[in-house]
Design an enzyme around this catalytic site. Structure first.
Site, short mmCIF file in Angstrom:
data_model
loop_
_atom_site.label_atom_id
_atom_site.label_comp_id
_atom_site.label_asym_id
_atom_site.label_seq_id
_atom_site.Cartn_x
_atom_site.Cartn_y
_atom_site.Cartn_z
N TYR A 1 12.86 1.72 53.61
CA TYR A 1 13.02 0.77 54.72
C TYR A 1 11.86 -0.20 54.89
O TYR A 1 11.97 -1.15 55.64
CB TYR A 1 13.36 1.48 56.03
N ASP B 1 18.03 11.59 58.16
CA ASP B 1 17.36 12.83 58.57
C ASP B 1 16.73 13.52 57.35
O ASP B 1 17.34 14.36 56.71
CB ASP B 1 18.35 13.76 59.27
N CYS C 1 40.53 48.56 54.62
CA CYS C 1 41.08 49.69 53.86
C CYS C 1 40.71 51.05 54.44
O CYS C 1 41.20 52.07 53.97
CB CYS C 1 40.62 49.61 52.41
N LYS D 1 18.10 8.62 69.47
CA LYS D 1 18.45 9.92 68.88
C LYS D 1 19.81 10.39 69.38
O LYS D 1 20.07 10.39 70.58
CB LYS D 1 17.40 10.96 69.28
N CYS E 1 31.63 47.70 52.22
CA CYS E 1 32.72 48.64 52.00
C CYS E 1 32.56 49.08 50.55
O CYS E 1 32.47 48.25 49.65
CB CYS E 1 34.06 47.93 52.19
N CYS F 1 35.75 50.62 56.72
CA CYS F 1 36.16 49.24 56.42
C CYS F 1 37.38 48.86 57.28
O CYS F 1 38.37 49.60 57.31
CB CYS F 1 36.51 49.13 54.94
N CYS G 1 39.45 48.12 47.58
CA CYS G 1 39.77 47.54 48.89
C CYS G 1 40.54 46.23 48.70
O CYS G 1 40.08 45.34 47.99
CB CYS G 1 38.48 47.30 49.66
N LYS H 1 19.27 6.20 61.05
CA LYS H 1 18.05 7.00 60.96
C LYS H 1 18.35 8.22 60.08
O LYS H 1 19.04 9.15 60.49
CB LYS H 1 17.61 7.44 62.36
N ALA I 1 29.04 11.69 29.17
CA ALA I 1 28.72 12.04 27.78
C ALA I 1 28.03 10.87 27.08
O ALA I 1 27.07 11.07 26.32
CB ALA I 1 30.00 12.41 27.05
N GLU I 2 28.49 9.67 27.37
CA GLU I 2 27.84 8.50 26.76
C GLU I 2 26.40 8.35 27.26
O GLU I 2 25.48 8.04 26.51
CB GLU I 2 28.65 7.23 27.07
N SER J 1 4.94 7.19 63.75
CA SER J 1 6.34 7.56 64.02
C SER J 1 6.88 6.62 65.08
O SER J 1 6.21 5.65 65.44
CB SER J 1 6.45 9.02 64.42
N LEU J 2 8.06 6.87 65.55
CA LEU J 2 8.69 5.96 66.52
C LEU J 2 8.85 6.65 67.86
O LEU J 2 8.97 7.87 67.92
CB LEU J 2 10.08 5.56 66.02
N GLU K 1 19.46 0.16 62.03
CA GLU K 1 19.65 0.90 60.77
C GLU K 1 19.96 2.35 61.09
O GLU K 1 19.62 2.84 62.16
CB GLU K 1 18.35 0.90 59.94
S1 IVH Z 1 11.20 2.97 60.49
C1 IVH Z 1 6.54 3.33 62.30
N1 IVH Z 1 13.64 3.30 59.62
O1 IVH Z 1 12.36 8.41 61.37
C2 IVH Z 1 7.57 4.16 61.63
N2 IVH Z 1 12.33 5.22 60.08
O2 IVH Z 1 10.20 8.56 64.02
C3 IVH Z 1 8.81 3.35 61.45
N3 IVH Z 1 13.44 7.33 59.59
O3 IVH Z 1 8.99 8.69 60.54
C4 IVH Z 1 9.85 4.06 60.70
N4 IVH Z 1 15.33 6.46 58.88
O4 IVH Z 1 10.69 9.25 58.78
C5 IVH Z 1 12.50 3.91 60.02
N5 IVH Z 1 15.80 3.46 58.82
C6 IVH Z 1 14.68 4.06 59.22
C7 IVH Z 1 14.53 5.45 59.23
C8 IVH Z 1 13.33 5.99 59.68
C9 IVH Z 1 14.66 7.58 59.11
C10 IVH Z 1 12.46 8.35 59.99
C11 IVH Z 1 11.07 8.11 59.49
C12 IVH Z 1 10.18 7.99 60.70
C13 IVH Z 1 11.03 8.59 61.78
C14 IVH Z 1 10.84 7.83 63.07
#
Ligand code: IVH
Length: 674
Positions: A226, A117, A409, A314, A424, A406, A429, A115, A34-35, A82-83, A113
């Site tokens: 990140y 989703d 009943c 993964k 139903c 049902c 019922c 990952k 509320a504040e 991507s990784l 770290e």
């Molecule tokens: S580093 C060169 N750190 O996972 C890309 N990715 O295939 C390096 N993701 O596309 C990404 N948590 O969308 C990194 N702590 C994290 C992450 C992270 C989720 C996702 C990100 C990336 C995919 C890796």
């Protein structure tokens, strides 16, 4: 005068930012909601008196601005790659061996770290202010989602310039939907008869890429960063320092990370989070391992699609194969029959699963599942596990048929045309009454503490309650007679029931359990009509004039109040003195408010969604079918019967250019009037 207003606006923004950070990032609020609301309202009031002082980074701008007209594509400063994945321990060993070989005898460290989703996004800042957000897209070019990203509360709109001295910088990270928000979203969609999102990632993607930022704002996303880049290159010397720096900037950096010098440490971290990930308030799908030093990252370089200095371990999907032993039917409060799979109990990610939902008859047909089959079961983001597919047909398999009566009943079961659910139809019922009572008493509905499953069962079996309204006649004496119920608990429950009489109209409306009327629709209806009698007396057309109420919902409401039994219930609740009225809250009147549009055929440039968004943004309503209430029919190529009907009913017919014209003229005339 102006100076002092500007000064106060500045002061309020800083204070609100501080509280938003404490609430949304650190999760340690120091003031009440509320504040906080009072501070925000004060700022809103000042800004509406002085619109020239509104800036895009003001906390008031988080509610979501105007819908976008389409996707703007933007090139990334440097590709968002991507990784590579490691799917098991050996693949992680291979990665570690490669890194060691390439770095020769050098000492180095890894950072592990979680990952997250979700989907990746780049947030650009200029002069310390949030400037633009771009989705990953194909890695080279993404979509501009600036207005949507602004609604993400954990994304700072300003960063202290002393901390971040660069004229421009970029923060890359993951946009996620927390588990709670995801569950709330799906529960709301269930109640409104909409299809569920399969997992939080899809829901987050839908929200971030939505053309209407107000939708994004309601979906409660989070941004977890990140990387920190300046001119497309890493700004700092190490990944660890990057994460700590981003946290100092006010970003919601994930607190779970570890520095490791060897594989065992990484494996331990991976195992730890595989066991604990269930308890996290968001979903993760693995662990990302990065070489910490940016200098060493440079030495390792990239392959065509991914860095050599990082890998994603993964986790296995939370799935398992088991036998579909039986299919039983559960009867819900609207009478809907849900087939539930009874499975040979199987452990999935540390939890024993013995039941899974099969949703409805069509879903069983789609899966071609029969009793006796071996099925793949998945625990995704949802609480309820689901059957993904049949992996092996059972030797003595047999088909499931939706019962014609049902199972509780014995009443008739019907499946209306166009509906997925069989229901139903017996309003008396016991299964329906049981579920109705539970729904009514729920925290998010009438919030009657103490009236849970166990009590409801006893109340029904002893015949103390035959309708929701009977709750209000219960006495302490009656309750004291029940199992494990002392006088003290009994009088507490009676007190709680009594207190629920003061719950607002929208909760009462939600409590009635009208099919397709969930919390949100109930709120909209209560605000629009201001009284239960108005809602009960409204025609299908009048109901459809309400924003977000379509023909299906309108029909369902109408039908509910036509039934004698429901009218009786309403009368008894009135006598019990529940809240039947509230102040009407007019929704912001747009230029086209009160006007109903119907879209038909293919328009030359706008998709149907885009046309709808434009009309709704201007306050108009888009209906699915032509009726007397239709003001305009926007017809494109191959317009069908709707156009003929529109001509018959004398509605105005527009083409796309005509639509643009009224959007234009209307906005001009109303700006002039404002
Ligand atoms: S580093 C060169 N750190 O996972 C890309 N990715 O295939 C390096 N993701 O596309 C990404 N948590 O969308 C990194 N702590 C994290 C992450 C992270 C989720 C996702 C990100 C990336 C995919 C890796």
């Amino acid at each position: 005068m102006k100076d002092s207003v500007q000064h106060e606006i500045q002061r309020l923004r800083e204070e609100i930012e501080r509280h938003e950070h404490l609430y949304y990032v650190v999760d340690q609020p120091v003031i009440t909601d509320a504040e906080y609301d009072a501070l925000l309202r004060r700022l809103q009031a000042l800004e509406s008196e002085h619109p020239e002082l509104v800036t895009p980074d003001s906390p008031t701008q988080r509610v979501g601005g105007k819908p976008r007209e389409g996707m703007q594509r933007v090139e990334h400063s440097t590709p968002m790659l991507s990784l590579d994945n490691a799917l098991n321990e050996q693949e992680l060993r291979d990665f570690d061996a490669r890194v060691r070989q390439l770095l020769k005898q050098q000492q180095f460290e890894y950072v592990a770290e979680l990952k997250m989703d979700g989907l990746s996004m780049a947030a650009h800042y200029r002069d310390g202010r949030f400037h633009q957000a771009i989705t990953r897209g194909d890695g080279r070019v993404g979509e501009d989602v600036t207005g949507n990203a602004r609604t993400i509360r954990s994304l700072p709109l300003r960063v202290n310039k002393h901390l971040a001295p660069w004229p421009a910088f970029e923060v890359r990270g993951e946009v996620i939907m927390p588990q709670k928000s995801f569950e709330r979203l799906n529960a709301g969609r269930d109640a409104e008869g909409l299809s569920r999102f399969a997992n939080p990632r899809n829901a987050a993607a839908g929200a971030l890429r939505n053309l209407d930022p107000r939708v994004t704002a309601r979906r409660e996303l989070d941004f977890v960063p990140y990387f920190l880049l300046v001119d497309g290159a890493f700004a700092l010397d190490s990944q660890w320092e990057t994460l700590e720096t981003l946290a100092r900037f006010g970003f919601k950096v994930n607190p779970h990370r570890r520095k490791c010098t060897d594989l065992d440490c990484l494996l331990e971290f991976i195992k730890h989070w595989d066991e604990k990930r269930e308890g996290l308030p968001y979903q993760i799908d693995g662990i990302v391992v990065k070489v910490d030093s940016v200098q060493q990252q440079r030495e390792l370089g990239f392959t065509a699609k991914a860095p050599r200095w990082a890998i994603a371990f993964k986790y296995a999907a939370r799935q398992a194969v088991t036998t579909l032993e039986n299919i039983e039917v559960h009867v819900g409060r609207t009478g809907a029959l849900t087939p539930v799979a009874h499975l040979t109990p199987v452990a999935i990610g540390g939890v024993t699963v013995a039941r899974a939902t099969l949703h409805n008859e069509d879903e069983i047909a789609r899966l071609e599942a029969e009793i006796g089959d071996k099925v793949l079961v998945e625990r995704s983001g949802d609480v309820i596990p689901k059957v993904v597919r049949v992996v092996e047909r059972g030797p003595h398999r047999h088909k499931f048929h939706m019962p014609k009566t049902c199972p509780v009943c014995g009443g008739h079961v019907v499946r209306e045309e166009g509906e997925a659910a069989s229901r139903c139809v017996n309003t008396n019922c016991p299964a329906r009454l049981h579920e109705s009572l539970r729904h009514f008493a729920q925290r998010s509905v009438m919030n009657i503490d103490g009236v849970g499953n166990a009590l409801v069962e006893q109340l029904l079996s002893r015949g103390l309650v035959k309708s929701i309204a009977d709750l209000y006649d219960l006495t302490v004496e009656q309750l004291t007679g029940l199992d494990r119920m002392g006088e003290k608990s009994a009088s507490k429950i009676v007190k709680n029931i009594d207190a629920s009489r003061r719950q607002p109209l929208w909760r009462v409306l939600n409590g009635l359990g009208i099919p397709f009327v969930g919390e949100r629709t109930a709120q909209i209806l209560a605000n629009h009509f201001g009284s239960l009698d108005e809602i009960a007396g409204a025609s299908v057309e009048e109901l459809q004039e309400v924003e977000e109420v379509g023909p299906k919902v309108a029909e369902s409401i109408r039908q509910f109040f036509c039934e004698e039994r429901n009218r009786e219930l309403v009368e008894r609740l009135r006598r019990a003195e529940l809240q039947f009225t509230q102040a009407k809250k007019a929704r912001k009147r747009g230029k086209l408010s009160g006007q109903t549009f119907v879209l038909t055929g293919t328009l030359p440039t706008l998709t149907r969604e885009e046309a709808k968004a434009k009309i709704e943004a201007a306050g108009g309503k888009v209906a699915g079918s032509v009726s007397k209430k239709t003001s305009y029919v926007v017809a494109g190529e191959d317009a069908g019967q709707k156009l003929d009907k529109a001509k018959d009913l004398g509605a105005q017919i527009l083409d796309e250019a005509g639509l643009f014209a009224i959007l234009e003229t209307d906005s001009r005339s109303s700006t002039a009037a404002e």
